[in-house]
Design an enzyme around this catalytic site. Structure first.
Site, PDB file in Angstrom:
ATOM      1  CD  GLU A 169      -2.564   1.195   2.697  1.00 57.84           C
ATOM      2  OE1 GLU A 169      -3.655   1.792   2.740  1.00 57.84           O
ATOM      3  OE2 GLU A 169      -2.058   0.615   3.691  1.00 57.84           O
TER       4      GLU A 169
ATOM      5  CB  CYS B  67      -3.704  -1.374   5.468  1.00 60.94           C
ATOM      6  SG  CYS B  67      -2.487  -0.843   6.706  1.00 60.94           S
TER       7      CYS B  67
ATOM      8  CE  LYS C 297      -7.086   1.130   4.320  1.00 57.41           C
ATOM      9  NZ  LYS C 297      -5.827   1.834   4.685  1.00 57.41           N
TER      10      LYS C 297
END
Length: 514
Positions: free
Chosen positions: A80, A212, A179
């Protein structure tokens, strides 16, 4: 007779084709990337300046991708923020964004780069995948125009998303994931209107994608495994290590074991922000991992994995713990704080023993034997049952054996990186109110202990032999998702204040704008 034989021949041929076109194992690669950061600025740079920064990082990614392919890798995951970093406002990141189409458009950017406008980053990633015959997973920014017909359209007329892309070995765009669980400080991006469940199928299994901070929540992470039956997760991350329970290699390997899947975690390498920790994790044990706070270089990891994960037997996480009586003790309970959560602790005062500590509905049971009881190190058994409310809201049930920061019990729960005490045996269990429990074992110098412990079907995390190094923590990290009461970040930048951030004492994980 001829027709019958022909049908048999065709059936056998089809089976052979299926067999040949699938793989029982594959070689995975992850790259921990030392990202080249742009200069901090309050005003947007030109597209040309932005592309120059991105090409510096793509040059490094190209070397890693080529090396991985030359070593036989079938897929590589990169981090990321690995192409442009994280130090942006909503306005200053705009020159770095591209319009990323839905993969259903059947597009190979390397062959047709102008089909969806100016997309030099997607073109280069596609060519890297195609030229090296390897799947490439990368993280870039997506922009999507909108107008007044959309009541949630931002004032600047566009959505901006933190986005993972996957290109197959022919260079085709096969997956795009926006995300969902943005971490504090990601004001440059919008939250998608609903969680996206993104998978892609290969001849070496079904893959799921998330990023994440997503790992701490039910959607999309758990849904991908529970409802879409993926074999492997690809996980670009910019993870800042937080001890005692949330260092990257510690928690990511625990998630792989707890969920019964392969997990390919690629982290940024930036030690000054405690960003390190990448790995290739199988359901039974880590295959390769890297944690390095001392050097500035990136690291390429490769390992072979089974393509189709056979999910382990179902663990009843409360079976053993609820069937035994609390171990008696004369020790006095005390409280201590671990990452802002108040634990109930008991000190381990003997070289061997059995302890029980409880908080609310959670009781944790520990049996252990140290190789020696040192006077300069203190260990404690802790329990936490409550809602974590700092830098995210998520309900936890945690049983943990940990080393205290000093020889004084009031420091129990603080971050510790080194230890000297070895354990010959441990068995940890708890009366968890969830099936989602992630088993962690972390040794001194933030190292894992592959092959040295396992989980039983009745919910015990236990050692199979004396540990190979001094112990930092043994933890059962439970999540009760239905109690989260999660505060979702607004997808409307009109409710966001560019450049203003919530400041707390300890930054945790994922993609900060500072």
């Amino acid at each position: 007779m001829i027709t019958s034989r022909l049908l048999v021949y065709v059936a056998v041929l089809v089976l052979c084709v299926i067999k040949v076109s699938s793989r029982d194992t594959f070689i995975a690669a992850v790259y921990e990337h030392a990202v080249k950061l742009p200069n901090a600025t309050l005003v947007p740079v030109s597209h040309e300046e932005a592309l120059a920064v991105m090409n510096q990082n793509l040059d490094l990614l190209e070397a890693a991708i080529t090396s991985a392919a030359n070593q036989g890798a079938h897929i590589i995951v990169t981090p990321e923020d690995g192409i442009y970093g994280w130090n942006f406002s909503r306005e200053t990141i705009y020159p770095y964004l591209e319009d990323i189409p839905d993969p259903g458009v059947n597009w190979i950017p390397c062959n047709n780069p102008k089909r969806f406008g100016y997309t030099p980053v997607q073109e280069r990633l596609s060519c890297l995948a195609k030229d090296n015959s390897i799947y490439v997973v990368a993280n870039i920014g997506d922009k999507k125009p909108c107008n007044a017909s959309d009541s949630q359209c931002p004032l600047d007329g566009r959505y901006q998303y933190n986005t993972d892309v996957v290109f197959d070995s022919q260079g085709k765009l096969v997956a795009r994931y926006h995300k969902h669980n943005l971490f504090m400080g990601e004001n440059q991006f919008n939250v998608p209107k609903k969680p996206e469940i993104v998978t892609f199928d290969t001849i070496f299994g079904r893959f799921g994608v998330f990023t994440c901070f997503d790992i701490l929540f039910y959607d999309p992470a758990v849904t991908l495994v529970k409802d879409f039956h993926v074999d492997t997760i690809v996980f670009p991350t910019a993870w800042m290590n937080v001890l005692p329970h949330l260092s990257a290699i510690q928690f990511h390997s625990a998630w792989a074991m707890g969920m019964g899947v392969n997990f390919l975690a690629s982290n940024i390498h930036h030690p000054s922000k405690r960003m390190t920790g990448s790995g290739i994790y199988a359901p039974d044990s880590p295959r390769a991992f890297h944690y390095d706070m001392k050097t500035k270089e990136g690291k390429l990891l490769l390992s072979q994995l089974d393509s189709y994960t056979h999910h382990p037997i179902v663990v009843n996480w409360t079976s053993y713990a609820s069937g035994i009586k609390a171990f008696p003790t004369e020790n006095q309970e005390f409280t201590g704080t671990a990452f802002f959560d108040e634990f109930t602790f008991l000190e381990l005062t003997r070289v061997t023993g059995n302890y029980t500590v409880c908080q609310k509905k959670l009781c944790c049971h520990l049996s252990y034997k140290m190789s020696e009881k040192r006077t300069d190190e203190v260990y404690a058994l802790g329990a936490f049952d409550g809602l974590h409310v700092v830098e995210g809201r998520y309900y936890l049930q945690i049983c943990t054996l940990l080393k205290c920061k000093t020889a004084h019990v009031h420091t129990c729960g603080g971050a510790v990186e080194t230890a000297s005490t070895r354990f010959d045996m441990f068995s940890l269990s708890g009366t968890f109110g969830t099936q989602y429990v992630f088993p962690e074992v972390l040794l001194s110098e933030t190292q894992l202990a592959p092959g040295e412990f396992q989980v039983s079907s009745d919910g015990r995390l236990f050692s199979m032999k004396p540990l190979s190094g001094p112990l930092l923590t043994v933890t059962l990290f439970g999540r009760i998702y239905e109690k989260d009461q999660t505060l979702k970040a607004s997808s409307d930048p009109r409710s966001q204040v560019p450049g203003v951030m919530l400041l707390v004492i300890i930054p945790i994980v994922c993609s900060l704008s500072w």
